[in-house]
Design a protein around this motif. Sequence first.
Motif, PDB file in Angstrom:
ATOM      1  N   ASP A 201       0.836  -1.195   0.000  1.00  0.00           N
ATOM      2  CA  ASP A 201       0.000   0.000   0.000  1.00  0.00           C
ATOM      3  C   ASP A 201       0.874   1.250   0.000  1.00  0.00           C
ATOM      4  OD1 ASP A 201      -1.971   1.911   0.253  1.00  0.00           O
ATOM      5  OD2 ASP A 201      -3.128   0.756   1.718  1.00  0.00           O
ATOM      6  N   LEU A 202       0.936   1.902  -1.159  1.00  0.00           N
ATOM      7  CA  LEU A 202       1.753   3.100  -1.344  1.00  0.00           C
ATOM      8  C   LEU A 202       0.898   4.346  -1.541  1.00  0.00           C
ATOM      9  CD1 LEU A 202       4.344   1.484  -3.781  1.00  0.00           C
ATOM     10  CD2 LEU A 202       4.859   2.283  -1.463  1.00  0.00           C
TER      11      LEU A 202
ATOM     12  N   ILE B 286      -4.314   2.068 -12.646  1.00  0.00           N
ATOM     13  CA  ILE B 286      -4.312   1.923 -11.190  1.00  0.00           C
ATOM     14  C   ILE B 286      -5.141   0.703 -10.772  1.00  0.00           C
ATOM     15  CG2 ILE B 286      -5.142   3.011  -9.056  1.00  0.00           C
ATOM     16  CD1 ILE B 286      -4.199   5.687 -10.263  1.00  0.00           C
ATOM     17  N   LYS B 287      -6.262   0.479 -11.450  1.00  0.00           N
ATOM     18  CA  LYS B 287      -7.063  -0.723 -11.168  1.00  0.00           C
ATOM     19  C   LYS B 287      -6.293  -1.986 -11.520  1.00  0.00           C
ATOM     20  CE  LYS B 287     -11.509   1.579 -11.921  1.00  0.00           C
ATOM     21  NZ  LYS B 287     -12.683   1.700 -12.825  1.00  0.00           N
TER      22      LYS B 287
ATOM     23  N   ALA C 194      -1.950   6.290  -5.325  1.00  0.00           N
ATOM     24  CA  ALA C 194      -2.927   7.375  -5.362  1.00  0.00           C
ATOM     25  C   ALA C 194      -3.005   7.984  -6.754  1.00  0.00           C
ATOM     26  CB  ALA C 194      -2.558   8.444  -4.347  1.00  0.00           C
ATOM     27  N   ASN C 195      -4.229   8.188  -7.219  1.00  0.00           N
ATOM     28  CA  ASN C 195      -4.490   8.806  -8.515  1.00  0.00           C
ATOM     29  C   ASN C 195      -4.539  10.315  -8.335  1.00  0.00           C
ATOM     30  OD1 ASN C 195      -5.515   9.736 -10.947  1.00  0.00           O
ATOM     31  ND2 ASN C 195      -6.959   8.048 -11.188  1.00  0.00           N
ATOM     32  N   MET C 196      -3.608  11.026  -8.964  1.00  0.00           N
ATOM     33  CA  MET C 196      -3.586  12.486  -8.871  1.00  0.00           C
ATOM     34  C   MET C 196      -3.585  13.076 -10.280  1.00  0.00           C
ATOM     35  SD  MET C 196      -1.097  13.063  -5.574  1.00  0.00           S
ATOM     36  CE  MET C 196      -1.626  14.759  -5.319  1.00  0.00           C
TER      37      MET C 196
ATOM     38  N   ILE D 190       0.693   9.526 -10.799  1.00  0.00           N
ATOM     39  CA  ILE D 190       0.465   8.518  -9.769  1.00  0.00           C
ATOM     40  C   ILE D 190       1.401   8.854  -8.618  1.00  0.00           C
ATOM     41  CG2 ILE D 190       0.791   6.094  -9.164  1.00  0.00           C
ATOM     42  CD1 ILE D 190       0.008   5.353 -11.985  1.00  0.00           C
ATOM     43  N   ARG D 191       0.834   8.934  -7.420  1.00  0.00           N
ATOM     44  CA  ARG D 191       1.667   9.215  -6.240  1.00  0.00           C
ATOM     45  C   ARG D 191       1.955   7.932  -5.484  1.00  0.00           C
ATOM     46  NH1 ARG D 191      -0.020  12.539  -0.842  1.00  0.00           N
ATOM     47  NH2 ARG D 191      -1.083  10.540  -0.503  1.00  0.00           N
TER      48      ARG D 191
END
Length: 365
Positions: free
Chosen positions: A7-8, A307-308, A330-332, A336-337
Amino acid sequence: MAPTIVDLRSDTVTKPSQAMREVIANAEVGDDVLREDPTILALEEKCAKLLGKEKALFVPSGTMANLLSTMSHCHERGLEIIIGDQAHVGIYEQGNVAQIAGVFARIIPNQKDGTLDLATIAKTISTGGDAHLCKTKVIYLETTHNRCGGKILPLDYLQKVYNLAQENGIKVHIDGARLMNAAVGLGVPASEITKYCDSVSLCFSKGIGAPVGSVLAGTESFITRALRSRKALGGGMRQAGILAAAAIYGLDRVQETITRDHAHAKKLVNGLKNLSSSAVKVEPEEVQTNIMFIEINKDIAFISDLIKRLMTTTDDEVKELGKEIHVRCANMGQRIRLVTNWNLSEQDIDDAIKKLCYVFSEKNL
């Protein structure tokens, strides 16, 4: 067998260790609204010393800490604060300085390194001489800077902003949600950073690894006002020493844990640097702390699907990688973060690199 999940998404997703849970269970508590919780009082004293301020106040969240700062500095009408266009206080706190505190936010551009241009700050300041304008009361800075990739604001820059503020009779607040990342990254005590501000917030549920809470620090009179406003915002938490105990536990180990987080971030970005292409940008030299971005020159729908995909596996993938790996990030928008945190091991970082490289290759990025 259950997949390995790395989990990032953030450093807020961590869970307390067994040792921290034991500290929580054994914490001495009292009624903090009556200022009788000994563990909270100990935490506040510890943080005031850590941050080089007269007093500190424990609050439920960084959002509340920043709002209390605005309310405590801006205790008259017609005032404004200066913030960056990428500031957490402007983007992720629901405009609460206007919604609740009745304060106007004057927004100026953040530079890539998270700083605000000094000349732009200077020309934006309004000292109240013109009755048409709001009067500037506070300059808000953020270090490390989340949306600018975990950048650390340089000490000489902080000093220049502070000097400019003092020349104009205004205050400086540092949103220090990840202040300890900045201190570890610079190799200095936190107080070397916060001597260039009038108030500062520090979050315990990020790199420090506690489940809940932040602290606000400043002068005694400032914290007295903040304490009163905390009650109005519903921030009095009674026997919350169980939370303060976790924060103390994390602070006592912060050098070790954040140093490890930073090393993991460097390992991660160096493991992903070969993903760079005409459509993908990975910049190892830009990673200073525990946050990195992968910029992707594709539309939002493509990035959402990517991301999915990182949270699924195929048979061929398992054969190649040797196990089922899921990576959360994380979608930004077109970035991607990825954020390292204290629940991650070196093996987790290795697994994340394998997974990301496999999926990006699969997507012909």
